[in-house]
Design a protein around this motif. Sequence first.
Motif, PDB file in Angstrom:
ATOM      1  N   GLY A   1     -23.504  91.466 -14.883  1.00 21.30           N
ATOM      2  CA  GLY A   1     -22.969  92.197 -13.744  1.00 21.30           C
ATOM      3  C   GLY A   1     -21.467  92.100 -13.566  1.00 21.30           C
ATOM      4  N   LYS A   2     -20.754  91.520 -14.535  1.00 21.90           N
ATOM      5  CA  LYS A   2     -19.300  91.398 -14.438  1.00 21.90           C
ATOM      6  C   LYS A   2     -18.632  92.101 -15.612  1.00 21.90           C
ATOM      7  N   TYR A   3     -17.465  92.652 -15.338  1.00 24.77           N
ATOM      8  CA  TYR A   3     -16.669  93.328 -16.364  1.00 24.77           C
ATOM      9  C   TYR A   3     -15.553  92.390 -16.811  1.00 24.77           C
ATOM     10  N   TYR A   4     -15.383  92.277 -18.123  1.00 29.16           N
ATOM     11  CA  TYR A   4     -14.333  91.448 -18.699  1.00 29.16           C
ATOM     12  C   TYR A   4     -13.401  92.343 -19.513  1.00 29.16           C
ATOM     13  N   TYR A   5     -12.208  92.524 -19.003  1.00 29.59           N
ATOM     14  CA  TYR A   5     -11.187  93.337 -19.668  1.00 29.59           C
ATOM     15  C   TYR A   5     -10.626  92.544 -20.843  1.00 29.59           C
ATOM     16  N   TYR A   6     -10.380  93.229 -21.980  1.00 30.80           N
ATOM     17  CA  TYR A   6      -9.784  92.523 -23.109  1.00 30.80           C
ATOM     18  C   TYR A   6      -8.499  93.169 -23.624  1.00 30.80           C
ATOM     19  N   GLN A   7      -8.550  94.439 -24.010  1.00 30.88           N
ATOM     20  CA  GLN A   7      -7.404  95.055 -24.678  1.00 30.88           C
ATOM     21  C   GLN A   7      -7.268  96.527 -24.284  1.00 30.88           C
ATOM     22  N   THR A   8      -6.035  96.996 -24.208  1.00 31.15           N
ATOM     23  CA  THR A   8      -5.787  98.414 -23.942  1.00 31.15           C
ATOM     24  C   THR A   8      -5.106  99.069 -25.139  1.00 31.15           C
ATOM     25  N   ALA A   9      -5.155 100.369 -25.134  1.00 29.10           N
ATOM     26  CA  ALA A   9      -4.483 101.160 -26.162  1.00 29.10           C
ATOM     27  C   ALA A   9      -4.083 102.487 -25.541  1.00 29.10           C
ATOM     28  N   PHE A  10      -2.975 103.061 -26.023  1.00 30.60           N
ATOM     29  CA  PHE A  10      -2.622 104.398 -25.569  1.00 30.60           C
ATOM     30  C   PHE A  10      -1.694 105.060 -26.572  1.00 30.60           C
ATOM     31  N   ASP A  11      -1.728 106.365 -26.528  1.00 31.28           N
ATOM     32  CA  ASP A  11      -0.812 107.172 -27.323  1.00 31.28           C
ATOM     33  C   ASP A  11       0.403 107.430 -26.441  1.00 31.28           C
ATOM     34  N   PRO A  12       1.583 106.924 -26.822  1.00 31.45           N
ATOM     35  CA  PRO A  12       2.772 107.097 -25.982  1.00 31.45           C
ATOM     36  C   PRO A  12       3.100 108.555 -25.673  1.00 31.45           C
ATOM     37  N   ASN A  13       2.635 109.479 -26.508  1.00 27.75           N
ATOM     38  CA  ASN A  13       2.863 110.896 -26.235  1.00 27.75           C
ATOM     39  C   ASN A  13       2.117 111.366 -24.992  1.00 27.75           C
ATOM     40  N   TYR A  14       1.154 110.576 -24.552  1.00 26.60           N
ATOM     41  CA  TYR A  14       0.354 110.910 -23.367  1.00 26.60           C
ATOM     42  C   TYR A  14       0.439 109.808 -22.318  1.00 26.60           C
ATOM     43  N   SER A  15       1.543 109.110 -22.230  1.00 27.23           N
ATOM     44  CA  SER A  15       1.630 107.939 -21.350  1.00 27.23           C
ATOM     45  C   SER A  15       1.333 108.264 -19.889  1.00 27.23           C
ATOM     46  N   TYR A  16       1.541 109.498 -19.456  1.00 19.83           N
ATOM     47  CA  TYR A  16       1.244 109.871 -18.073  1.00 19.83           C
ATOM     48  C   TYR A  16      -0.248 109.795 -17.767  1.00 19.83           C
ATOM     49  N   SER A  17      -1.101 109.785 -18.791  1.00 15.38           N
ATOM     50  CA  SER A  17      -2.545 109.702 -18.562  1.00 15.38           C
ATOM     51  C   SER A  17      -2.984 108.310 -18.136  1.00 15.38           C
ATOM     52  N   LEU A  18      -2.129 107.320 -18.342  1.00 14.54           N
ATOM     53  CA  LEU A  18      -2.518 105.944 -18.035  1.00 14.54           C
ATOM     54  C   LEU A  18      -2.839 105.729 -16.565  1.00 14.54           C
ATOM     55  N   VAL A  19      -2.111 106.377 -15.697  1.00 18.98           N
ATOM     56  CA  VAL A  19      -2.348 106.183 -14.263  1.00 18.98           C
ATOM     57  C   VAL A  19      -3.781 106.558 -13.914  1.00 18.98           C
ATOM     58  N   ILE A  20      -4.250 107.675 -14.385  1.00 19.67           N
ATOM     59  CA  ILE A  20      -5.622 108.103 -14.101  1.00 19.67           C
ATOM     60  C   ILE A  20      -6.621 107.151 -14.755  1.00 19.67           C
ATOM     61  N   PHE A  21      -6.356 106.767 -16.010  1.00 24.03           N
ATOM     62  CA  PHE A  21      -7.281 105.892 -16.707  1.00 24.03           C
ATOM     63  C   PHE A  21      -7.398 104.540 -16.010  1.00 24.03           C
ATOM     64  N   ILE A  22      -6.302 103.959 -15.615  1.00 20.42           N
ATOM     65  CA  ILE A  22      -6.327 102.666 -14.936  1.00 20.42           C
ATOM     66  C   ILE A  22      -7.141 102.780 -13.655  1.00 20.42           C
ATOM     67  N   TYR A  23      -7.003 103.884 -12.941  1.00 22.78           N
ATOM     68  CA  TYR A  23      -7.798 104.069 -11.731  1.00 22.78           C
ATOM     69  C   TYR A  23      -9.290 104.070 -12.079  1.00 22.78           C
ATOM     70  N   TYR A  24      -9.669 104.809 -13.115  1.00 18.92           N
ATOM     71  CA  TYR A  24     -11.091 104.947 -13.447  1.00 18.92           C
ATOM     72  C   TYR A  24     -11.732 103.624 -13.871  1.00 18.92           C
ATOM     73  N   ILE A  25     -10.979 102.748 -14.531  1.00 14.55           N
ATOM     74  CA  ILE A  25     -11.601 101.512 -14.999  1.00 14.55           C
ATOM     75  C   ILE A  25     -11.560 100.411 -13.967  1.00 14.55           C
ATOM     76  N   SER A  26     -10.776 100.582 -12.917  1.00 19.91           N
ATOM     77  CA  SER A  26     -10.685  99.508 -11.925  1.00 19.91           C
ATOM     78  C   SER A  26     -11.796  99.590 -10.900  1.00 19.91           C
TER      79      SER A  26
END
Length: 132
Positions: free
Chosen positions: A107-132
């Motif tokens: 029942g717990k989530y353990y975050y380990y590693q992130t990845a992103f394509d710098p050409n789409y760095s603006y997408s990170l804000v939405i992604f971080i919201y969805y995983i939190s």
Amino acid sequence: MDDHLKMLSNKFRKNLRKGEKNIKKKIGNIEFKKFPTTNSLEKNLNDFWKMHQKKMNYQDVPGLSETQKGFLTDVAEKFAQNGWLNLSFLDVNGQHVSGVLGFEYSGKYYYYQTAFDPNYSYSLVIFIYYIS
């Protein structure tokens, strides 16, 4: 996801929807995808490691060694077999642009590693919201 959204204020939900609409207008379709099983795991992990290296290059820091990636790939495969893997991506127009490798256990989530394509760095804000 719907249960999580219900816990947020009306103003926050409104701003989130507005932000999503603006991104869809500017860049196209956005979609959150989760790959918790061994189905297509090899392809998605390869995509994840390529994006992770792009992220590290963008940040001008060393990336993971092949030994480290091999170890984490083995762990991800075993965790997927046990139902503990959480490999998630934000896709833009069908292409992975950011991702997170994590695990779920008891029942717990353990975050380990992130990845992103710098050409789409603006997408990170939405992604971080969805995983939190």
